[in-house]
Design an enzyme around this catalytic site. Structure first.
Site, PDB file in Angstrom:
ATOM      1  N   ARG A   1      -4.435  -8.880  12.524  1.00  0.00           N
ATOM      2  CA  ARG A   1      -3.167  -8.048  13.071  1.00  0.00           C
ATOM      3  C   ARG A   1      -3.620  -7.180  14.343  1.00  0.00           C
ATOM      4  O   ARG A   1      -2.842  -6.923  15.216  1.00  0.00           O
ATOM      5  CB  ARG A   1      -3.082  -7.183  11.881  1.00  0.00           C
TER       6      ARG A   1
ATOM      7  N   GLU B   1      -2.587   0.285   5.290  1.00  0.00           N
ATOM      8  CA  GLU B   1      -1.465   0.498   5.906  1.00  0.00           C
ATOM      9  C   GLU B   1      -1.532   2.004   6.615  1.00  0.00           C
ATOM     10  O   GLU B   1      -0.804   2.231   7.629  1.00  0.00           O
ATOM     11  CB  GLU B   1      -0.361   0.439   4.854  1.00  0.00           C
TER      12      GLU B   1
ATOM     13  N   ASP C   1       1.740 -15.529   2.430  1.00  0.00           N
ATOM     14  CA  ASP C   1       1.995 -15.867   1.103  1.00  0.00           C
ATOM     15  C   ASP C   1       3.043 -15.062   0.452  1.00  0.00           C
ATOM     16  O   ASP C   1       3.650 -15.378  -0.694  1.00  0.00           O
ATOM     17  CB  ASP C   1       0.761 -15.615   0.316  1.00  0.00           C
TER      18      ASP C   1
ATOM     19  N   ASP D   1       2.390 -11.280   5.886  1.00  0.00           N
ATOM     20  CA  ASP D   1       1.536 -12.155   5.513  1.00  0.00           C
ATOM     21  C   ASP D   1       1.936 -13.474   5.003  1.00  0.00           C
ATOM     22  O   ASP D   1       3.171 -13.783   4.716  1.00  0.00           O
ATOM     23  CB  ASP D   1       0.562 -11.578   4.035  1.00  0.00           C
TER      24      ASP D   1
END
Ligand code: UGA
Ligand code: MN
Length: 251
Positions: A87, A197, A112, A110
């Site tokens: 990222r 985050e 998934d 992401d």
């Protein structure tokens, strides 16, 4: 504004399945640019071919997670943060190739998770940082911001509730201008578990400034799904007899 979707990805038996599903979701979204960042020493042909065939506007990057930071097959999946260097590599690319006057929104998706096309239109007009709930995460049916009078006043969460921004990666988007005007903002590879985050958002925004989306954070349009690891025991057995699946067939 263009939505820049940043996806870290790593090689595993079901990588092509994950990326196929995600790319075909993204095809349904107009004005989108996919930044796919491989956790590898070099870009692979598997990913390059998938991108070239995807019909999406894209940028293909790679950067290897340093071995000391990398999850081993035997480690529980939460032991080390995942996708951090990738990222940050995408943030570097955006800072080099885009300017703060370009209208854009950055979303960290992401490979998934499960995304409704609705979430992309919700985030498109992000001024600074927009937020919404994420399904099936944090040990709850959903985790998400609590909204009163159009403002975020707290969070519905049960895990590490002292996190400054108890929001999954899939639950926020950031304006490109904000990221470019804060050239040092990035994910902290050494952040405590659950604080990744917050390490990006902390320097960028205050909780009271968050822009609630998805009907004041009452709709779930993204799910933190995780794919079961494929069992390949028979493959290993057949391989030992020289009768494994045809390696020329890409799975
Ligand atoms: C949760 C969050 O949803 C992630 O956004 C966050 O990065 C992660 O926790 C964390 O704390 O680091 P989780 O489902 O447990 O995610 O993580 P994964 O889906 O296994 O990995 C997140 C992304 O990183 C995926 O796109 C994956 O392909 C990529 N990844 C994973 C790598 O690039 N390298 C790896 O070695 C592992
Ligand atoms: Mn995941």
């Amino acid at each position: 504004p263009v939505i820049y979707v940043v996806t870290p990805t790593h090689a595993r038996p079901h990588q092509r399945a994950e990326l196929t599903r995600l790319s075909q979701t993204l095809l349904l979204v107009p004005d989108l640019h996919w930044i796919l960042v491989e956790d590898s020493a070099a870009r692979t042909t598997l990913v390059a071919d998938l991108l070239a065939q995807s019909k999406l506007p894209y940028t293909h990057l790679n950067t290897l997670t340093p071995p000391a930071m990398k999850l081993k097959d035997s480690d529980p999946n939460w032991l080390k943060p995942r996708g951090v260097e990738q990222r940050n590599e995408a943030l570097r690319w955006l800072r080099e190739n885009r300017s703060p006057t370009d209208h854009g929104v950055v979303y960290f998706a992401d490979d998934d998770n499960t995304y409704s096309v609705k979430i992309f239109e919700e985030m498109r007009n992000t001024q600074k940082v927009s937020v919404w709930p994420v399904g099936l995460v944090g040990g709850l049916r959903y985790e998400g911001p609590l909204v009163t009078g159009g403002k975020v006043v707290g969070f519905h969460t049960a895990w590490k509730t002292h996190r400054p921004f108890p929001i999954d990666m899939a639950g926020f988007a950031v304006s490109l201008a904000l990221l470019l005007n804060h050239p040092k903002a990035q994910f902290d590879p050494n952040a405590e578990r659950g604080f990744l985050e917050s390490s990006l958002l902390g320097p960028l925004v205050a909780v009271g400034e968050l822009e609630p989306k998805a009907d004041n954070c009452t709709k779930i349009w993204v799910w933190h799904t995780r794919t079961e690891k494929p069992k390949l025991k028979q493959e290993d057995l057949l391989e030992k007899q020289g009768k494994g699946s045809d390696p020329k067939i890409l799975v």
